[in-house]
Design an enzyme around this catalytic site. Structure first.
Site, PDB file in Angstrom:
ATOM      1  N   CYS A 146      -4.448  -8.851   3.906  1.00 23.33           N
ATOM      2  CA  CYS A 146      -3.697  -9.514   3.221  1.00 23.33           C
ATOM      3  C   CYS A 146      -3.156 -11.197   3.316  1.00 23.33           C
ATOM      4  CB  CYS A 146      -2.328  -9.130   2.259  1.00 23.33           C
ATOM      5  SG  CYS A 146      -3.645  -7.787   2.280  1.00 23.33           S
TER       6      CYS A 146
ATOM      7  N   HIS B 276       5.382 -12.324  -0.520  1.00 26.41           N
ATOM      8  CA  HIS B 276       4.282 -11.480  -0.689  1.00 26.41           C
ATOM      9  C   HIS B 276       4.789 -10.545  -2.031  1.00 26.41           C
ATOM     10  CE1 HIS B 276       1.025 -10.215   0.849  1.00 26.41           C
ATOM     11  NE2 HIS B 276       0.780  -9.121   0.542  1.00 26.41           N
TER      12      HIS B 276
ATOM     13  N   HIS C 157      -2.627  -9.371  -7.067  1.00 29.42           N
ATOM     14  CA  HIS C 157      -2.868  -9.317  -5.424  1.00 29.42           C
ATOM     15  C   HIS C 157      -4.079  -9.137  -5.038  1.00 29.42           C
ATOM     16  CE1 HIS C 157      -2.233  -8.855  -1.270  1.00 29.42           C
ATOM     17  NE2 HIS C 157      -1.579  -7.852  -1.295  1.00 29.42           N
TER      18      HIS C 157
END
Lengths: 383, 317
Positions: free
Chosen positions: A149, A278, A313
């Site tokens: 990520c 995040h 996401h």
């Protein structure tokens, strides 16, 4: 040392093509949560996703390349450049891979015949990067970073390094990720998808909401300090070796990467005016991230937001995608709140923005924390 | 402030037959048989890695071997740079079979976790207890070259004082798919393996010095490559050329026609073709105290016709 300026941004998200379109939706408080229609999974009704409108993109690799092209053209337009100007530009792509393109191609072939088609020869993660560079006539350095990520956040840092060292005058950073049946199944098997969608830092949060997007960030080295525009001040990357999939619970590694980023950018913590967390909405990750921010700023924590409910996401792409989307909002004059956080978790002892705020010029910290303990943090001077 | 020089303090190459030293290497006439690494993991790493994939095992063995050869513990702030062309290709295939029709439709959580392309870099850091920069570069033929370049630049700039830079790739079946994926000819041997270099800015006890990693345009390679070699070469020191797997016999002949004293070391006969064979080749050339001396140059090109060269001066041999 040259200044690294953000000359152009491009974004294709579930809001549609365009940074402004995403920013308008986010500022209006509209999430781009969509039904999953690309393919079916056994838990279809139990998840929320942010899916692109695939109408303009053919299935498979051609569609992935077209998607990148759309994002890049927007960035070039903002910079007042054409593809001709990319000839000696460095290309750094951050992605967890192009499995989504192989899946799409497989599904497409399957739909055209009665029996299952032959398995595709899954390509190297860098394959489509090289194809895209060739398509755009790019002759400079070409690189793909795959650090889960944090992939495209690291791509931004590596590209910034190219410019600071004088290895290139210009760099194009791309973050790209498509919805994939394998990825959705994988996260579901780990019980990391929240059926209610992403609820960052909320007391009821249960996990993530996946999305797909492509973003392009065009960087250019400026020999002298500049008084306006968006500038990459610096950043850092760090490995948290606590566990493959979970963060050090006390947030120490997350705090460390933020401190390293501040040091690299030569910014004091009290100069940070906004933090883009995040904020995956997973219980452990948000807990560690909150602990890290508390430890670093204490009572002086600047406002922070989390934007994964708007966009999903987007995994390896989220570094570039969330940078483009949030800067779009800031340019439009507003900080979007952390959508999905209805009741902040009292255990975290901090809370994100829950209402839109006017944006001011300032220093924004962007944080990304991925699988394999791969963390990245960078600072942008916006204004 | 001037830039630091960067040295190689230890090196380790793991080949497709489990070979870890020059004396164990064999010449491959065909694809090597499947390699089981569990015992080698226990022997080198000291503990079994129960949930680790074959790909991770390759990286774990080679990186730990490199650290053992260092002779002293590596500091916690050792940065890790891993290059891999195909990364977890076997696990990704397994997931595809599980999830896509006519598969059962659900993914194994272990396979899913292992399919993340940065798993090898994570295990390298975890086993070494390294809490520092950790990057995985995946750019086909140049994956290791870029990983080494990033490590070299970070050390030169003073961001880190030491780093572990390596490359790792595994083979996969069916063969025809793997050949297609890598754009190889049917007569080329498919290999696998890993190579790691421990880099430091400290000159003491160094085995070699990194002179540079350069990306060259196809249009200027004919001029730039001889110029770069002349720039790197000191007096009449021996030069060893390590040709990458994309180079044809004619291209290699052309590279050395101006310097007939260049010694060509065809290391691919020991490891076969894989995207990060460069890491194996360079580590194998540097891991033997009585090994290669003088200037060691690795040259490869990619599908698009771009070239990358690595120059290292061996300080032993």
């Amino acid at each position: 040392m040259p200044v690294v300026r953000l000359r152009g941004l491009g974004l294709v998200s579930a809001y549609g093509p365009g940074v402004d379109r995403a920013a308008a939706g986010m500022i209006a408080g509209r999430t781009a949560i969509t039904p999953l229609t690309l393919f079916t999974v056994p838990f279809q009704d139990g998840i929320q996703v942010n899916q692109l409108d695939h109408t303009p993109y053919p299935p498979g690799e051609a569609g992935a390349l077209a998607l990148l092209g759309t994002a890049v053209r927007e960035a070039l337009t903002e910079a007042g450049l054409t593809t001709e100007d990319l000839r000696d530009t460095a290309l750094v792509v951050g992605t967890s891979g192009f499995l989504f393109a192989a899946e799409a191609e497989y599904r497409h072939r399957q739909a055209q015949q009665d029996h299952p088609p032959a398995r595709p020869a899954l390509r190297a993660p860098g394959y489509l990067t090289q194809e895209f560079a060739a398509q755009m006539g790019m002759q400079g350095p070409v690189m793909t970073l795959s650090t889960a990520c944090s992939s495209s956040a690291n791509a931004l840092l590596v590209a910034g390094g190219f410019l600071r060292r004088g290895d290139a005058r210009r760099a194009l950073v791309i973050g790209v990720e498509g919805l994939s049946a394998v990825t959705l199944n994988g996260f579901q098997s780990l019980m990391l998808l929240d059926p209610e969608g992403c609820r960052p830092f909320d007391a009821e949060r249960r996990g993530m909401q996946l999305g797909e997007a492509a973003a392009a960030v065009l960087l250019e080295a400026e020999p002298d300090p500049i008084a306006y525009g968006d500038v990459l001040l610096g950043g850092a990357n760090l490995c948290d070796i606590h566990h493959v999939t979970s963060a050090s619970p006390d947030g120490s590694a997350m705090r460390a990467v933020m401190e390293m980023a501040l040091a690299d950018a030569d910014v004091d913590p009290d100069q940070v005016t906004l933090i883009k967390a995040h904020g995956t909405g997973s219980p452990d990750n948000d807990m560690a991230e909150a602990a890290a921010m508390r430890a670093l700023w204490g009572e002086s924590l600047p406002p922070f937001t989390a934007i994964k409910r708007y966009l999903g996401h987007t995994l390896g792409a989220c570094g570039a995608v969330e940078l483009a989307a949030l800067l779009g909002c800031l340019r439009a004059g507003a900080i979007p709140p952390a959508s999905g956080c209805q009741r902040p978790d009292p255990e975290l002892r901090i809370a994100p923005l829950r209402a839109s705020h006017p944006a001011q010029p300032g220093v924004v910290m962007f944080n990304y924390f991925g699988f394999g303990g791969n963390y990245a943090s960078f600072l942008i001077r916006h204004g | 402030m001037g830039k630091s020089r960067v040295y190689v303090h230890s090196a380790a190459a793991l080949g497709p037959t489990g070979d870890m030293r020059r004396t164990e290497r064999v010449s491959l006439a065909a694809d090597p048989p499947p390699l089981e690494l569990k015992e080698l993991v226990k022997q080198v790493v000291g503990v079994p890695l129960r949930q680790a994939s074959h790909f991770v095992e390759l990286a774990a063995i080679a990186s730990q071997l490199c650290l053992k050869r260092l002779g002293v513990p590596a500091p916690e702030d050792t940065a890790v740079y891993v290059g891999t062309g195909l990364a977890e290709v076997r696990k990704t295939h397994a997931l595809f079979q599980q999830v896509m029709p006519p598969g059962p439709g659900m993914a194994s959580p272990f396979d899913f976790i292992n399919a993340a392309n940065n798993m090898a870099a994570f295990y390298v850091a975890k086993l070494g207890n390294f809490r520092a920069r950790n990057l995985t570069v995946s750019q086909e033929e140049f994956s290791f070259e870029w990983a080494l370049q990033l490590a070299w630049e970070d050390l030169r700039a003073g961001d880190y004082r030491q780093a572990l830079a390596g490359g790792v790739d595994e083979n996969s079946q069916p063969r025809a798919q793997h050949l297609r994926r890598m754009a190889l000819r049917d007569d080329q041997v498919i290999g696998e393996g890993a190579g790691f270099l421990f880099l430091s800015v400290e000159p003491e006890r160094a085995r070699a010095e990194i002179l540079g990693v350069r990306h060259l345009d196809a249009q200027t390679i004919g001029i730039e490559l001889p110029r770069q070699l002349a720039d790197w070469r000191q007096d009449r020191e021996p030069v060893t050329l390590l040709p990458g797997f994309r180079l044809s016999a004619d291209e290699i002949k052309h590279l050395i026609h101006t310097s007939p004293d260049i010694d060509v070391q065809p290391y691919l006969q020991h490891c076969g073709c894989f995207h990060t064979a460069t890491a194996f080749g360079l580590a194998a050339a540097l891991d033997d105290p009585a090994g290669t001396s003088g200037l060691v140059v690795h040259v490869n090109r990619n599908r698009a016709g771009q070239w990358m060269i690595v120059g290292i001066r061996s300080l032993t041999g």
